[in-house]
Structure formats: structure tokens, C-alpha cells
Design an enzyme around this catalytic site. Structure first.
Site: not given
Length: 473
Positions: A247, A269, A382
């Protein structure tokens, strides 16, 4: 690269040492260990060198150095305490294109002696190009504690099977996988206890067995970014993988530690941009494993804490794919520690909740009433983009606007930044400081301890990489 690292076979090759003292003795012993033909020239010799001559180990020439002593020599060491003699050796050796080393005078060295970890036939050489020999020695000390003594006999055993394995497996990838299976088997433990006969028999059995490559997936947590926070098991499996699926949150320093010849596939992502859909990533892991590959699925933080590791492992299980799960230091633990913020504290927080600001579409709303309770810490992953919503909901359900908040951007990395504020100013400060991902929000009274306990980046730190294990109490 100032020096090309090479290993030279010196069996019966003529080498010269100029000097007759302790330093010359030490260099001569290094040459003798490599089975070189050693000649030593000096007007006087120490007692140990005289004994070595009597034992037939070296040839001594009682004389002052001159150009004729270089005739036919492959390497030469200048190990006297007379600078003019050392300079002469250096200049004449260069004229004759002979590799020369002037002890403790790095500019006058066309080759250097590294620090050596000797597990014959395995030899590990560490060099600082003459700039920091003590550091090179300390690295050697650390390696000495990590590399077991049975590695040498193991290398000798498998080396005797090398031609047989080449004949059995025509492709490099097949040979590599065979050897990986050997080093993961009880062959190693048999050698370790000295049962070489049983280890040899097992190797023959493995070589004769039908080759049925079986893939496996290693779901690995890489931690928040600092490569020294990797677990030993994570590093070992990263070095074994044929393919690495990673990632964006995995730092470049950690990616530099994966096996050099592994295939790298990014499925990262980012906000409003998913390079690979999660369903496609799941299927990719299955397909690669079914091809017999060792797959390292490496994720930032911990794979089972907001890393979708559970979803991926469920798919692997459904397709009967073997897997291992290696936990990593999750962002909340790593970032808070590097920011000097204890997530729990008897005076400030008796509980902690890990929360994600990025839920599945159409997912259930968070329990804001529970999250707004006092005397607890919220670690919000996040949460930068959703910070206005997070701020509004916590205030709406009773959390004080003066509640301390810390925003940790790029936690544990060299470019870590910590912004301290209050809940009532959270969204405004994120915008004002242009906070970017990855960033962790720490909300609660403990956040105020950052000013008192901050340490990372505040002063020079002792790196565990440079600190040999033998120094640890």
C-alpha cells in the site's frame, strides 16, 4: 561506492607484509587464515613472528624494505611505524600495479581489511571505506550475536547438494523455492545439534520428492513508518517473498528492505483514488498463491486494525490458501509514543478507543455519545478529511471545546510533525497547517502531555541499528 567489495581466493598466492611488530603479526595472521603464501620483511621481528617462521608458516626476510621485495607479489601491507617507509611501499606498489594497504592511512590504501563475521564458508564483511572502523566493528558485533554458529556447517552441507539441485530443477525460481523449503525444514535443526547424517538423509528425501510448489500469503503489518519498528518475523518473511503487494502507507525505507528480486505490485488507496479495488486485491492474492508463489501482503500499521486484513484473510481461507499473519505496531501506538503522548494515564485517561474516520459506505454511524465521554482517549485513524464532522459530533454530545487534541502527521518518520490544539479548533487548525495523510488524531487530556514528554526529533537519539546487542543490559 569507494571500494568494490570482492572476496579474493589467496590459496598459495604470494603476499608481502612490511613490518615486524604486532600490527604486522595481526595482518599476517589474516593472510594465513586465507592460506596465502606470506613473506614478511623487516630489520627486526617480534617473538611471535619468529615462532611462526620456525613452524614453517611464514618466510621472514631480515632487511630494510626495497623495491625488489615486491617482485611477484599479489598484495602488500605496509605495517611499520616509519611514515617514510610506508610512503615508499605505497608509491612502489602503485607503480607495479600491486594492491597495497598502508595500515591506519586510508588514502594510501587500494584495498582495505573489512570487519569480518566468519562462519566458514559463510563470510560477512563490513566496511566503512576506512572512515569509521569502530562503527564497522560495532556492526560486526551485532551480527555476531544474530548469526548462529551452525550456519557454516549448514552452508557446507547444502553446498554439496548444489549440483544435484541444479540437475533436478532446471528453472531458477524452482531451485529457489526448493532451497527456501530446505531452510524452513528440520534440516536446519538437525545440523544445529550436529546430526549431519540425518540432515543429509532428509535432504536426499526432499530432493527425490515430487515437486508440488505450494503458495502462501504473508499478511504483514509494517508499522507506521520507522523501519526499525518492524518485527523480526516481518523482516524475515519480506526477504522470502516472490511477490510483494503493498500500500501507499508503507514507507520507502521499509520497501527498501524487501527482497531485491521480488516482484512489486502497488494496490494502494488514496482519497478519491483507488488504484486497485479491494475485491481485485483479494483475488490477486489468491491467484498469486495458487501459482505457487510466496506472497508478502504488506500494510502500514497493523493489518487487523483498520487495514482490511481480516477481509483479505477471509478470502484466502475460503480458497484454501495458506497464510500467516504478522502483527505490526499500529499507528495509534507508534505515533502517540513518538509524540510523547501516553494513550492511557492514571490522572487523565482510564480508557482508549480506536476509531476510523473513514467508514464503509452506508455503514453504521459511530456511537458519538460513547465517544464523547470524559477521561478517555480517542485515537482517530484517517480522520483529517472528516475532522469538521468529528469535531461537531463530539461537541454536540458533550465533549468540551477545550479538550486537548494532538494531530500527528507522518508519525515515527523523519518528517513527523505534531500540531497541538483544542477540540473547538480542530478543523480550523488542520486547514491552517495544511495537514496531509497519513495523520492520526489524538483527542483527550493526555494530548496536553506532548509539550512535557516530546522526545522524537528533540535531540540526537541513539539508534538501535548502530548499538550492538552485546551492549544491551
Amino acid at each position: 561506492m569507494q571500494y568494490l567489495p570482492i572476496f579474493t581466493k589467496l590459496d598459495n598466492k604470494p603476499v608481502l607484509v612490511v613490518g615486524g611488530g604486532d600490527v604486522a603479526l595481526r595482518k599476517a595472521r589474516a593472510f594465513l587464515k586465507a592460506r596465502a603464501d606470506v613473506t614478511i620483511v623487516a630489520p627486526e621481528f617480534c617473538h611471535e613472528l619468529l615462532e611462526a617462521e620456525q613452524d614453517g608458516e611464514v618466510t621472514l626476510i631480515k632487511d630494510y624494505f626495497n623495491e625488489s621485495h615486491l617482485a611477484g607479489k599479489m598484495l602488500v601491507i605496509a605495517a611499520t611505524d616509519v611514515e617514510s617507509v610506508n610512503n615508499t611501499v605505497f608509491e612502489l606498489a602503485n607503480q607495479h600495479n600491486i594492491f597495497v594497504n598502508v595500515v591506519d592511512d586510508q588514502p594510501k590504501c587500494s584495498f582495505i581489511f573489512p570487519s569480518i563475521v566468519d562462519r566458514d564458508p559463510i563470510t560477512i564483511a563490513i566496511s566503512s571505506a576506512g572512515t569509521a572502523p569502530v562503527l564497522a566493528r560495532r556492526l560486526r558485533e551485532k551480527l555476531e550475536t544474530l548469526i548462529p554458529q551452525h550456519i557454516g556447517p549448514l552452508a557446507t552441507l547444502v553446498g554439496s547438494f548444489r549440483d544435484k539441485v541444479k540437475a533436478r530443477f532446471k528453472h531458477f525460481a524452482d531451485r529457489r523455492q526448493f532451497w527456501e523449503s530446505v531452510f524452513d525444514s528440520s534440516v536446519v535443526s538437525k545440523v544445529q545439534v550436529g546430526n549431519t547424517e540425518a540432515a543429509t538423509e532428509q535432504l536426499h528425501e526432499m530432493l527425490d520428492a515430487k515437486a508440488e510448489p505450494e503458495g502462501e500469503v504473508y499478511v504483514i503489518g509494517a508499522g507506521p513508518g520507522d523501519p526499525e519498528l518492524l518485527t523480526l518475523k516481518a523482516l524475515q518473511l519480506m526477504q522470502q517473498a516472490d511477490v510483494v503487494v503493498y500500500d501507499y502507507l508503507v514507507s520507502d525505507e521499509i520497501m527498501d528492505l524487501v527482497r531485491r528480486d521480488a516482484d512489486l505490485i502497488c494496490v494502494g488507496k488514496r482519497l478519491n483514488y483507488h488504484s486497485v479495488k479491494q475485491e481485485d486485491t483479494n483475488q490477486m492474492l489468491v491467484d498469486l498463491a495458487k501459482q505457487g508463489k510466496k506472497v508478502c501482503r504488506i500494510k502500514g500499521g497493523d493489518p487487523f486494525i483498520y487495514g482490511r486484513g481480516g477481509e483479505e484473510v477471509q478470502v484466502l481461507k475460503a480458497h484454501d490458501v495458506r497464510y500467516q499473519i504478522v502483527p505490526g505496531i499500529t499507528a495509534a501506538a507508534g505515533c502517540s509514543a513518538y509524540a510523547g503522548i501516553p494513550l492511557t494515564h492514571r490522572d487523565h485517561a482510564q480508557a482508549i478507543q480506536f476509531v476510523t474516520g473513514h467508514c464503509k459506505k452506508d455503514g453504521q454511524e459511530l456511537d458519538w455519545q460513547g465517544l464523547a465521554k470524559p477521561n478517555q482517549t480517542l485515537a482517530i485513524y484517517m480522520g483529517v478529511i472528516k475532522s469538521p464532522h468529528i469535531q461537531a459530533k463530539l461537541l454536540e454530545h458533550g465533549r468540551s471545546a477545550s479538550t486537548p487534541v494532538a494531530i500527528v502527521e507522518n508519525g515515527t518518520r523523519k518528517n513527523q510533525r505534531v500540531v497541538r490544539t483544542e477540540l473547538g479548533q480542530l478543523a480550523e487548525q488542520i486547514e491552517a497547517h495544511e495537514i496531509v495523510s497519513p495523520a492520526l488524531l489524538i483527542i483527550g487530556e493526555v494530548a496536553a502531555l506532548h509539550e512535557e514528554l516530546a522526545w522524537f526529533g528533540q535531540s540526537a537519539q541513539i539508534s538501535s541499528f548502530a548499538q550492538p546487542l552485546t551492549d544491551v543490559a
